[in-house]
Design an enzyme around this catalytic site. Structure first.
Site, short mmCIF file in Angstrom:
data_model
loop_
_atom_site.label_atom_id
_atom_site.label_comp_id
_atom_site.label_asym_id
_atom_site.label_seq_id
_atom_site.Cartn_x
_atom_site.Cartn_y
_atom_site.Cartn_z
N ARG A 132 -24.57 -6.14 67.71
CA ARG A 132 -23.71 -6.83 66.72
C ARG A 132 -23.14 -5.82 65.71
O ARG A 132 -21.98 -5.92 65.31
CB ARG A 132 -24.49 -7.94 66.01
CG ARG A 132 -24.84 -9.09 66.96
CD ARG A 132 -25.90 -10.01 66.39
NE ARG A 132 -25.45 -10.73 65.20
CZ ARG A 132 -26.28 -11.31 64.34
NH1 ARG A 132 -27.59 -11.24 64.52
NH2 ARG A 132 -25.81 -11.95 63.30
N ARG A 188 -32.16 -18.17 65.40
CA ARG A 188 -31.00 -17.72 66.17
C ARG A 188 -31.45 -16.69 67.20
O ARG A 188 -32.14 -15.74 66.88
CB ARG A 188 -29.97 -17.08 65.24
CG ARG A 188 -29.08 -18.08 64.56
CD ARG A 188 -28.18 -17.39 63.56
NE ARG A 188 -27.32 -16.37 64.15
CZ ARG A 188 -26.33 -15.78 63.50
NH1 ARG A 188 -26.08 -16.08 62.25
NH2 ARG A 188 -25.58 -14.88 64.09
N LYS A 237 -22.72 -12.82 53.66
CA LYS A 237 -21.49 -13.63 53.63
C LYS A 237 -21.80 -15.12 53.59
O LYS A 237 -21.23 -15.87 52.81
CB LYS A 237 -20.61 -13.33 54.86
CG LYS A 237 -20.19 -11.89 55.02
CD LYS A 237 -19.24 -11.72 56.21
CE LYS A 237 -19.83 -12.08 57.55
NZ LYS A 237 -20.90 -11.19 58.04
N ARG A 249 -12.44 -11.05 62.92
CA ARG A 249 -13.36 -9.98 63.27
C ARG A 249 -12.68 -8.87 64.06
O ARG A 249 -13.34 -7.88 64.40
CB ARG A 249 -14.50 -10.54 64.11
CG ARG A 249 -15.82 -10.72 63.33
CD ARG A 249 -16.78 -11.30 64.30
NE ARG A 249 -18.17 -11.23 64.05
CZ ARG A 249 -18.90 -12.21 63.51
NH1 ARG A 249 -18.31 -13.26 62.99
NH2 ARG A 249 -20.19 -12.11 63.46
N ARG A 277 -34.74 -12.92 57.85
CA ARG A 277 -34.03 -14.19 58.04
C ARG A 277 -34.67 -14.99 59.18
O ARG A 277 -34.88 -16.19 59.07
CB ARG A 277 -32.54 -13.93 58.32
CG ARG A 277 -31.75 -15.18 58.70
CD ARG A 277 -30.27 -15.00 58.43
NE ARG A 277 -29.57 -14.39 59.56
CZ ARG A 277 -28.28 -14.04 59.53
NH1 ARG A 277 -27.57 -14.22 58.43
NH2 ARG A 277 -27.70 -13.51 60.58
P1 AMP Z 1 -22.05 -14.97 63.07
O1 AMP Z 1 -22.77 -16.27 62.85
O2 AMP Z 1 -20.83 -14.83 62.22
O3 AMP Z 1 -22.98 -13.78 62.96
O4 AMP Z 1 -21.52 -15.00 64.59
C1 AMP Z 1 -22.42 -15.09 65.66
C2 AMP Z 1 -21.73 -14.66 66.95
O5 AMP Z 1 -20.64 -15.53 67.21
C3 AMP Z 1 -21.13 -13.27 66.93
O6 AMP Z 1 -22.09 -12.27 67.23
C4 AMP Z 1 -20.06 -13.39 68.01
O7 AMP Z 1 -20.62 -13.37 69.30
C5 AMP Z 1 -19.54 -14.80 67.76
N1 AMP Z 1 -18.43 -14.83 66.79
C6 AMP Z 1 -18.42 -15.43 65.57
N2 AMP Z 1 -17.24 -15.28 64.95
C7 AMP Z 1 -16.48 -14.54 65.80
C8 AMP Z 1 -15.15 -14.03 65.74
N3 AMP Z 1 -14.36 -14.23 64.66
N4 AMP Z 1 -14.69 -13.34 66.81
C9 AMP Z 1 -15.46 -13.13 67.91
N5 AMP Z 1 -16.73 -13.57 68.02
C10 AMP Z 1 -17.24 -14.28 66.98
#
Ligand code: AMP
Length: 193
Positions: free
Chosen positions: A150, A139, A13, A88, A127
């Site tokens: 996740r 990360r 994404k 999400r 990554r």
């Molecule tokens: P990402 O970078 O999109 O993989 O997000 C990293 C982490 O941020 C996720 O594993 C969640 O803990 C939190 N997070 C990001 N976006 C959301 C969302 N829309 N709702 C809830 N948690 C989120």
């Protein structure tokens, strides 16, 4: 255009969002990036979110809905945006629908990246290695253990969004296992630009 990119962690994404930013001239709104920035800055939201993110669970709907509500009010998002990692949960999607309806705005497309989950762990490990090789901080949640949580969160809380958007006639799919350029082309075809 207002576009949602949907798919599990590691589906591509973020990579495709960056390309869309260049092509369409609208910002990428990544709640993950915004939350990581809040954690790094030590804001009240960051302090609440840190432990949840480190273990791979979802941050509360209230927090992310609030972040997005503020962000789409900013000038650069007035002409459209690419949502990466939001919504999400169905509750987030419903709150977002209400936000758009209040402003008289519509979504143009929800693009779901179809992927083979078995290959995602390898992508995440790669990554992390690539990031390290560039000398950038890795990360904390990009490791196989947290990744399992996740993916679980995705299956249980996010996957139902496919049916949610499909029932609204907004859902399109792209094969996220194709090479990056081919996925970009598929998205171009879906958006018609
Ligand atoms: P990402 O970078 O999109 O993989 O997000 C990293 C982490 O941020 C996720 O594993 C969640 O803990 C939190 N997070 C990001 N976006 C959301 C969302 N829309 N709702 C809830 N948690 C989120």
């Amino acid at each position: 255009m207002r576009i949602i990119l949907l798919g599990p962690p590691g589906a591509g994404k973020g990579t495709q969002a960056v390309r869309l930013v260049e092509r369409l001239g609208i910002p990428q709104l990544s709640t993950g990036d915004m939350l990581r920035a809040a954690v790094a800055a030590g804001t009240p939201v960051g302090l609440k979110a840190k432990a949840v993110m480190d273990r791979g669970d979802l941050v509360s709907d209230d927090i992310v809905v609030g972040i997005i509500a503020d962000r789409i009010e900013e000038q650069d998002a007035k002409g459209g945006f690419i949502l990466d990692g939001f919504p999400r949960t169905v509750a987030q999607a419903e709150a977002f629908d209400r936000m758009l309806a209040d402003k008289g705005l519509k979504l143009d497309a929800v693009i779901e990246f179809k992927v083979n989950e078995g290959e995602l762990v390898e992508r995440i490990v790669k990554r992390a290695k690539d990031t390290e090789a560039r000398g950038e901080p890795v990360r904390k949640d990009d490791n196989p253990d947290v990744f399992k949580t996740r993916l679980e969160a995705y299956r249980n809380q996010t996957a139902p969004l496919s049916a949610y958007y499909d029932s609204k006639g907004a859902l399109k799919t792209a094969d996220g296992m194709r090479p990056i350029d081919e996925v970009t082309e598929a998205i171009r075809g879906i958006l018609g630009r």
